[in-house]
Every structure is written in structure tokens, then in C-alpha cells.
Write an enzyme that holds these catalytic residues in place. Sequence first.
Site, PDB file in Angstrom:
ATOM      1  N   TRP A   1       0.905  -1.342   0.123  1.00  0.00           N
ATOM      2  CA  TRP A   1       0.057  -0.022   0.060  1.00  0.00           C
ATOM      3  C   TRP A   1       0.977   1.402   0.060  1.00  0.00           C
ATOM      4  O   TRP A   1       0.447   2.390  -0.393  1.00  0.00           O
ATOM      5  CB  TRP A   1      -0.840  -0.050   1.227  1.00  0.00           C
ATOM      6  CG  TRP A   1      -0.308   0.244   2.535  1.00  0.00           C
ATOM      7  CD1 TRP A   1       0.903  -0.510   3.102  1.00  0.00           C
ATOM      8  CD2 TRP A   1      -0.513   1.403   3.476  1.00  0.00           C
ATOM      9  NE1 TRP A   1       1.364   0.311   4.312  1.00  0.00           N
ATOM     10  CE2 TRP A   1       0.509   1.315   4.617  1.00  0.00           C
ATOM     11  CE3 TRP A   1      -1.309   2.555   3.522  1.00  0.00           C
ATOM     12  CZ2 TRP A   1       0.655   2.208   5.497  1.00  0.00           C
ATOM     13  CZ3 TRP A   1      -1.118   3.374   4.549  1.00  0.00           C
ATOM     14  CH2 TRP A   1      -0.306   3.253   5.460  1.00  0.00           C
TER      15      TRP A   1
ATOM     16  N   GLU B   1       0.642  -1.873  12.730  1.00  0.00           N
ATOM     17  CA  GLU B   1       0.755  -3.411  12.499  1.00  0.00           C
ATOM     18  C   GLU B   1       0.891  -3.841  14.126  1.00  0.00           C
ATOM     19  O   GLU B   1       1.345  -5.013  14.400  1.00  0.00           O
ATOM     20  CB  GLU B   1       1.891  -4.051  11.930  1.00  0.00           C
ATOM     21  CG  GLU B   1       1.259  -3.820  10.383  1.00  0.00           C
ATOM     22  CD  GLU B   1       2.510  -4.050   9.168  1.00  0.00           C
ATOM     23  OE1 GLU B   1       3.649  -4.308   9.793  1.00  0.00           O
ATOM     24  OE2 GLU B   1       2.355  -4.023   7.949  1.00  0.00           O
TER      25      GLU B   1
END
Length: 786
Positions: A371, A500
Site C-alpha cells: 500500500w 501493525e
Amino acid sequence: MVLRARLNLPRDLFPANPWAIETKTFFHGYVQESETIFALANGYLGLRASHEEDHPVVEPGTYLNGFHELRQIVYGESAYGFAKTGQTMLNCPDGKILKTFVDGEPFDIANRETPVYRRYLDLRRGLQRREVLWLTPNGKRVRIESQRLVSLMRRHLACIQLELTLEDADADIVFSSELRHRLEFVEDGDVEDPRLGAIPRSAVLQPMGRSAHDARSILSYRTTQSGLMMACGMDHLIDTPAEVAVDANQDDDVGQVTFRLRARQGEPGRITKFLAYHYNDVRPAADLRSQVGWTLDDARGTGFAALAAEQADATANFWAHADVVVEADAATQQVVRWNLFQLLQASACIDGHGIGARGLTGRTYEGHYFWDTEIFVLPFLIYTNPRLARAVLKFRHDKLDRARIRAQELGHRGALFPWRTINGDEASAYYAAGTAQYHINADIMYAMRKYVDVTGDVAFLEECGAEMLVETARLWVDLGYYNPRRGGQFCITGVTGPDEYTAIVNNNYFTNIMARENLTYAAATLRALRAENDRVYASIVRATGLQDDEIDAWEKAARLMYLPFDEDRGVHSQDDTFMDKKVWDFENTPDDNYPLMLYYHPLNIYRHQVLKQADTLLAMFLLGHEFSVDEKRRNFDYYDPLTTHDSSLSVCIQSIMANEVGYTDKALEYFQFAATMDLSDVGGNVRHGAHVASIGGAWLALIYGFGGLRDYAGNISFEPRVPDAWDGLTFHITVRNNRLRIRATPAETTYTLLDGNGLTFDHWGSPVTLSAETSTAVLANRGATV
């Protein structure tokens, strides 16, 4: 939290020069880092900066974008829907090797006496130079000067030119040029770093024929599993008054050409080496060898001087459209231009491919596309080279069918783009921080909308974009549901946002608000096409099977999207349970234990309030028109102390948001870390390649942060906030074929229309129009600082 000063490369390693990276001493301890920093690439072909002598060398890297091998992903415990096949970018045969021998003695930069050593990456002309004065064991003074380039105009071509001059005596000279296929290897010291991924431990390139003629050698191979064909070759020109004996040898893995001559004192001998690389998934090896030969023929006929001039023209054009001038110190300008040069090298010949996390300067993350490209790199391309931005988005559309298949594998309608990939298939082996990042669908659509709005390229929206909007919107409606426990609002559960360090959560704020944007844009686009362009709408219906009631469903889901909010703190919660977690014990975490992911089990991290990057703040930047400054400040104040910046994509966004809420000192501090991520080796891993997305983020921090650019729905506005420490900031952008130069100082901003018919935009809320008649406007800045 306080930024930790992890500067692993001393900033005085490279003397401050606004147009070059230069070193005047060979540093034994920074060989691998230098292989990255002096690397050359063009988006298709990349050469790490190993020396011509092939020693010392750590990661010699020659890469072709998209040239990969497949491998089975091995799980200790597998489950349905896990990605099964990984992809790894391969190291191609190395043609940089050009060894020099004088009177039988090999030149070795690491083990010879060199009173003069200079290595120079010329950012203005797009090539690398090296100058060495070598004192041979028998006392002769030998000057060796070399230049190399990876062509920005001819994507298959690279060139090296080496000139040798004997300063005080005659000598016997041998040049040994090689094209060598190396076996792969893994460094034992880095196998625990999950960012590096898998690298084949054995040969995966199977010989498919070779040819040799005079000083030319061509090799060809087929990958074992992916079935890609590749051919590469080298050819030479030598210019010397001496008589030259040429000898060529070749086998399946090595092509070698040697040149022997007796050189006289003061008479330079020059050898030029041309390299060509081609690959394809359908053409036979013999055809590719022919293509390599044609590329070499063309290069020989053109000559190094003309190719270098062509390269200088290409880089001059780049700087005319993309240069950013920071009127501070020369070292800051040097960092800014090196960063911009990396973006050029990652994208110039990108057609048909994506942009890897480290471009073509290293193989961290196995050369995969994430991304990162759409959110951090594409804005730079949209504003400086829209054609390349279109190519990146076209690549995503080319892989739409594979995204449809992936969605089906996971039981969804629509399409799900892979979290990490080369060929369009999901290659992430850790679903919690990979496949669960559904936000990639919305990220790609967000970038596509920005491209269409800023460039006015409605044709792309009609030909490619609308189809992607249909399939991504379908995915969101299928993934979420109307939760009666949330008053019937639309909820999205079991996902991971960009941060994350918080995985598999319900209602990740970033995911939900970006999904809402995706759904809203899809509905508006398809309704407009249905009303205004029957032909295009009918083609989309044929391609997707779109039903009219689907658009209603997208609008309903967007309208009722649940966005978590913590009433007690007055901030948007990163997800449903984030505020219930214990705050990480930062005070007692040793500085050496960052990044956390290398020292703590994921579960230990997941159960705390601790961020790798603040994805709620990222959402408030991307969709900033939906939030007040007070909202942004409250959220910044809450999330900034919880952020470790273990992601290289973190500090650039913090800089932008700090600027917007008035924390100018902090904005400048964060920018400095973002800008020097590689040249100061902040993360300790520049040896494995340049952080291309982080570099794109540094551009965002300059242009959107200090330059104050905003472009919501294509409405261009500026609120420049140049720090008092700088005399000014100048940058270039192109909006709907209008090229602008903006120079902002702490007090005022000058807008100049360089090309185009004219443009209207806002400066601190007031409209400004530039045209051929009125091409310049000088306006006062305003804006409070805290």
C-alpha cells in the site's frame, strides 16, 4: 514519545553538497550501506553500487522489476485461505564487474594504497563517478576514473566507462570484464528479521542458451517455477593508442572478455562496457537474446558520451518538474535531493510494474509492492509526472482479476488486492499483519481519486477506475454488517489497520473511514456515469454484472459507517478495544529493544496501547477536511506519545499533523528524521535498500506539511507554514497541465505559473487565479504557531 537518536551513519560521512553524494575516503565499515546509497536504477533495471573490482562486495544486486521466482510458503500449521505461494525478486547476472590488473597486480580498493579516492553520485546528471590514484606494489602511480549510469530513457540499458592513465611509467594492463550469474545466499545474521523475507539458497535460473561474438557475450535463463525468461548481455568498446589483444570465454553462468595491452606513460586507455537486460513471460529465450543484441548494437552506435548527455537531459527535465529547494543548510538540501533522486530511480521506467518497498536498490520485503506506493509515493508522481502515476494505477487494474480470485478465496464478493505482491497474487505469510489489512482496497481507490481529481484524467476513471470502484465497494459491503449493538451502524470486524502493533481488531478507525470514502466515491462515480455516459456505464455493467440496487447499498453502508469515538478522552479510538488496553511501559523499555517487533512476541505488543505508526492520525491527514483543527490536536496529543515510529512511514505523517496543529518545532524535528531515514541510516538497515515509501513521505512532509498543500476532492489550496529556521521553501507541482513554482517564506508566498492556461486555488482561504496574463501572485502568510 521522544524520538530516539539512532543515527547509524555519521552525517559528516558525506560532505554537504546540494547536488551530489560524495565520499573522499574508502570506508571499510560501510561497504553495504554504500552499495545502497550510490545505487543506480530506472524503475525497470537496478544496480547496487558494488565496485567494478568486485571486492569488497556484500550484496552486489542486479535487479529487474517484476522478475521473480515462486516458492511454496511453508506453515507450521496451515489453514484455509492462507497464501500458498510466495514471490521473490531475483538477483540477475552481475555485469558491473570490470577488473583492472597492472603488471599482473590486481587493483583492490580495500587492500591497496590509494592516496586519492573519490566516489561521487551526481544528482544533477544522473550518474556515478569514481576517481582513484593507486600506488602499485612496484611503486607506479595509476589513475583510474570510472563513470556508470542506468539509462532513464532506455530502460534495458546500463553503461560503465573506465579510463586508466599511467602517471610515471609504462606498464602491462589487463582489463577483465565479466557477466556473472551468482548463486543466491542468506546472511545468517539477518534471518530473524521478518522484513528481509526469503531469499533462494540455490540456483533458480536455468540456462536457456548463450551466444558470443568478439567482445560481446549474451546469456539467457528461465526461472524454475515462475517460468519467466530472461536474457542479459555485455559488449565493449576500447579506445587506446596501444595494440590490444582480446580474449573471450563463456559458459552457462559466466561471460568473460579480457583486454591486454602495453600502456605508455601519460596515454589514457578507455574501455566502455554496455549492459542490456530483457525479460518476458511468453517470448522464447532466443528472441530475448536477439533483443539484448539490438539494445547493445544501439548503445555501441550511440556511444557513452551521447548516452551521458541524454541522461543529463532526462534528469534536468525531472528537476524542472520535481525539484524542492529548502533554504536552510547545504546538508539539508543534499538530503532532500538525494531523496528525490531515489523517487526518480524507482519510477522513471515503471510502466507495467509496481514500485517495491525498496525500489530496485535492495531486496528487503522480497521486492514486493505494498500500500506504500499508493499512499506515500503516488502523490509525488501525481504532481510531478502524472503519466507515471497513471502507469502505477494501470498496473493495479491489470491485476484486478487476480484480486477478484483472492476475494473469492476468502469468501467475499468483489475484489481484494493483495497486501504484498509482485505478480498480483497474495504473498503475505502472516495474515494478521497481511491479508487482514483490507484497507489496501480503500488506499488504492483513494490514490486513484486523487489522481483523477488533480490531473483531470476522466478517461482513466472511465476505462479502468470505475471497474475497480465497483469491485472494491462490493468487498466492503460484503465484509461489514449492520450491528444492532451499535444502533444498526455498519461495522467492519476482524481487520488490521496500518498500525501493525494492533492486529485483528473490530472497527479500526482508519479502515472504516477509508472504506466509507471508497464507498462514497464509488456510488457518486457510478451514478454520474449512469446519468451522463450510457456507453461507459453499459461497459462497466458488462464487465462487472453491476446491479442498480448495489449503488444504494454502498451509499447506505457509507452513511451508517461506525467510527469509534472515546467520549471521556474526546478522541477517535483506534478501534473498539484500544482504549481498554494497558499503556506500554516506555520508560522501562531499553532503547536497544526497538523496533519492538524484533524483541517482543506479537501477542505482548497486541495487548498494549503502543503504535508502530499512528494510523488514526494518518486518516486525519488523508481526509483532513472532515476534522477540525481542535480534533486533530486532541488526537495528536493522545497518540503521539504512544507511537514508537518503528515504521519508517510514521514520522513523516507526524510531521504533517504537528505542522497543522501548530507544533512547528516538533514538525521540523519529525521532518528531519523522515528526511534522513537513509542517509543517516536511522533504522539501521539502509544496507538492504532505500526506503522508497518513507522518502515519498518526506516529500509529503515538505509539500503538504510546510508547503501547506491540500487537495480534497481536487480543490487545491495552500496554507504554507515555513519554519523560522528556514529562509524559504520552493517546490514545483503540476495540476491539470498547469506547472507551478511555489516559493514560501515564513512571511509570504510567491506563486508562479510556468506552463499552462491557468489555475484557480486558495491561499489561506482566499481565491487566487493565475493565468498567462497574470502569472505571478505574492501573498502574505498567516497562521498561528504554538
